[in-house]
Design a protein around this motif. Sequence first.
Motif, PDB file in Angstrom:
ATOM      1  N   GLY A  91       0.917  -1.355  -0.049  1.00 11.41           N
ATOM      2  CA  GLY A  91       0.227   0.128   0.024  1.00 11.41           C
ATOM      3  C   GLY A  91       0.797   1.256   0.064  1.00 11.41           C
ATOM      4  O   GLY A  91       1.819   1.438  -0.832  1.00 11.41           O
ATOM      5  N   SER A  92       0.306   2.175   0.946  1.00 10.68           N
ATOM      6  CA  SER A  92       1.294   3.385   0.937  1.00 10.68           C
ATOM      7  C   SER A  92       2.553   3.320   1.919  1.00 10.68           C
ATOM      8  O   SER A  92       3.121   4.370   2.363  1.00 10.68           O
ATOM      9  N   VAL A  93       2.684   2.272   2.667  1.00  3.37           N
ATOM     10  CA  VAL A  93       3.906   2.369   3.437  1.00  3.37           C
ATOM     11  C   VAL A  93       5.189   2.565   2.724  1.00  3.37           C
ATOM     12  O   VAL A  93       5.356   2.049   1.632  1.00  3.37           O
ATOM     13  N   THR A  94       5.925   3.367   3.375  1.00  2.22           N
ATOM     14  CA  THR A  94       7.124   3.786   2.816  1.00  2.22           C
ATOM     15  C   THR A  94       8.382   3.248   3.400  1.00  2.22           C
ATOM     16  O   THR A  94       9.455   2.946   2.872  1.00  2.22           O
ATOM     17  N   HIS A  95       8.136   2.641   4.636  1.00  4.79           N
ATOM     18  CA  HIS A  95       9.242   1.861   5.333  1.00  4.79           C
ATOM     19  C   HIS A  95       8.582   0.780   6.270  1.00  4.79           C
ATOM     20  O   HIS A  95       7.768   1.032   6.930  1.00  4.79           O
ATOM     21  N   LEU A  96       9.055  -0.313   5.815  1.00  6.35           N
ATOM     22  CA  LEU A  96       8.385  -1.748   6.450  1.00  6.35           C
ATOM     23  C   LEU A  96       9.742  -2.239   7.300  1.00  6.35           C
ATOM     24  O   LEU A  96      10.771  -2.556   6.693  1.00  6.35           O
ATOM     25  N   TRP A  97       9.658  -2.344   8.818  1.00  8.58           N
ATOM     26  CA  TRP A  97      10.344  -2.960   9.403  1.00  8.58           C
ATOM     27  C   TRP A  97       9.921  -4.250   9.862  1.00  8.58           C
ATOM     28  O   TRP A  97       8.967  -4.542  10.220  1.00  8.58           O
TER      29      TRP A  97
ATOM     30  N   VAL B 289      12.882  -2.340   4.604  1.00  5.51           N
ATOM     31  CA  VAL B 289      12.474  -2.398   3.353  1.00  5.51           C
ATOM     32  C   VAL B 289      12.079  -0.969   3.062  1.00  5.51           C
ATOM     33  O   VAL B 289      10.996  -0.185   3.759  1.00  5.51           O
ATOM     34  N   THR B 290      12.445  -0.236   2.171  1.00  3.36           N
ATOM     35  CA  THR B 290      12.250   0.928   1.756  1.00  3.36           C
ATOM     36  C   THR B 290      12.137   0.974   0.197  1.00  3.36           C
ATOM     37  O   THR B 290      12.546  -0.103  -0.670  1.00  3.36           O
ATOM     38  N   ASP B 291      11.861   2.230  -0.804  1.00  2.00           N
ATOM     39  CA  ASP B 291      11.843   2.200  -2.098  1.00  2.00           C
ATOM     40  C   ASP B 291      13.315   1.919  -2.525  1.00  2.00           C
ATOM     41  O   ASP B 291      13.633   1.510  -3.756  1.00  2.00           O
ATOM     42  N   ASP B 292      14.255   2.137  -1.444  1.00  2.00           N
ATOM     43  CA  ASP B 292      15.644   1.984  -2.046  1.00  2.00           C
ATOM     44  C   ASP B 292      16.044   0.436  -1.940  1.00  2.00           C
ATOM     45  O   ASP B 292      17.339   0.041  -2.208  1.00  2.00           O
ATOM     46  N   GLY B 293      15.249  -0.331  -1.463  1.00  2.00           N
ATOM     47  CA  GLY B 293      15.584  -1.817  -1.190  1.00  2.00           C
ATOM     48  C   GLY B 293      15.640  -2.299   0.039  1.00  2.00           C
ATOM     49  O   GLY B 293      14.916  -1.601   1.015  1.00  2.00           O
ATOM     50  N   LEU B 294      16.109  -3.478   0.343  1.00  2.00           N
ATOM     51  CA  LEU B 294      16.326  -4.175   1.624  1.00  2.00           C
ATOM     52  C   LEU B 294      17.779  -3.793   2.309  1.00  2.00           C
ATOM     53  O   LEU B 294      18.683  -4.058   1.717  1.00  2.00           O
ATOM     54  N   THR B 295      17.605  -3.476   3.480  1.00  2.00           N
ATOM     55  CA  THR B 295      18.751  -3.121   4.582  1.00  2.00           C
ATOM     56  C   THR B 295      18.672  -4.138   5.704  1.00  2.00           C
ATOM     57  O   THR B 295      17.428  -4.445   6.039  1.00  2.00           O
TER      58      THR B 295
END
Length: 272
Positions: free
Chosen positions: A240-246, A258-264
């Motif tokens: 959805g609209s989530v920008t940061h998934l912890w 997880v962000t638009d920049d990928g997985l860290t």
Amino acid sequence: MSSREQADDPVEQAAFDLVPRFLGVTVVPYDHSGRQAAVDALLHYSDGRIAAMEVTSAAAEGQRQLYALLTKRYETLPNPGTWTWSATVGSPRDLPELAERCERIILTCEARGVRNPRYAYDLYFAGDPDIAWLIGSTVDLHGSPELPKWDDEKKRERPLFVTQGGRGGTVDETLSGFATAMEAVIAQDHVQKRIAKLAASKHVEKHLFIVVDDSAVPFEVFYALTTRDVLPPTGPALPGSVTHLWLLVPFSPWLFLVTDDGLTRHNRSTPE
């Protein structure tokens, strides 16, 4: 205002401790004082930006109920025998039946020298209803004749201890199944409701923090997360609209983001 807040819920406390540590924000609990449809917390950046955060946990179906029942009611059961006995159970539906049948099973098995009733096929084929139930259930009972029920050191009897059943299998050495496993977690109904709350927030930056119980992911993924130093090749898609998934798996040292920049990933076991 401190970057760390105290929460009554240990899941929220994990988020309130870890997100400020790795993101450099101040967390302010927000879902209180009768606020309607409020997100769990707001994250304040030093430059004035504010983000919304929802916090939740995920477990396999029935596991929360199992944990609660084991803690509050079924952690120990009567042991009428002379051996020490223990039991594991995988489903909460089997606990009432175990409580009703365990004394008969223990006495029957001790009389015949049977340590593991699950493999008492002679009793099963003889029509013993308790053994038949046990073999078809998620329960495993184990007797230890070499360890008497009476604890001479503590001067008391050992009850029948009941714990959650274990799991086993192969190991996903590359964590190739990480993304799929976490997408299944995200698809759980109660997680989707958290995503919907974030979607309704006016804040552009939206954080979803999930504590993932080991029961919620396949064994091969969980075991690799807890014993291997491997970065998964990909993370789950942002929902959805989530920008940061912890994503936090409690027995793993890693906190994934997880962000638009990928997985860290962040090592939460390192000193601050």
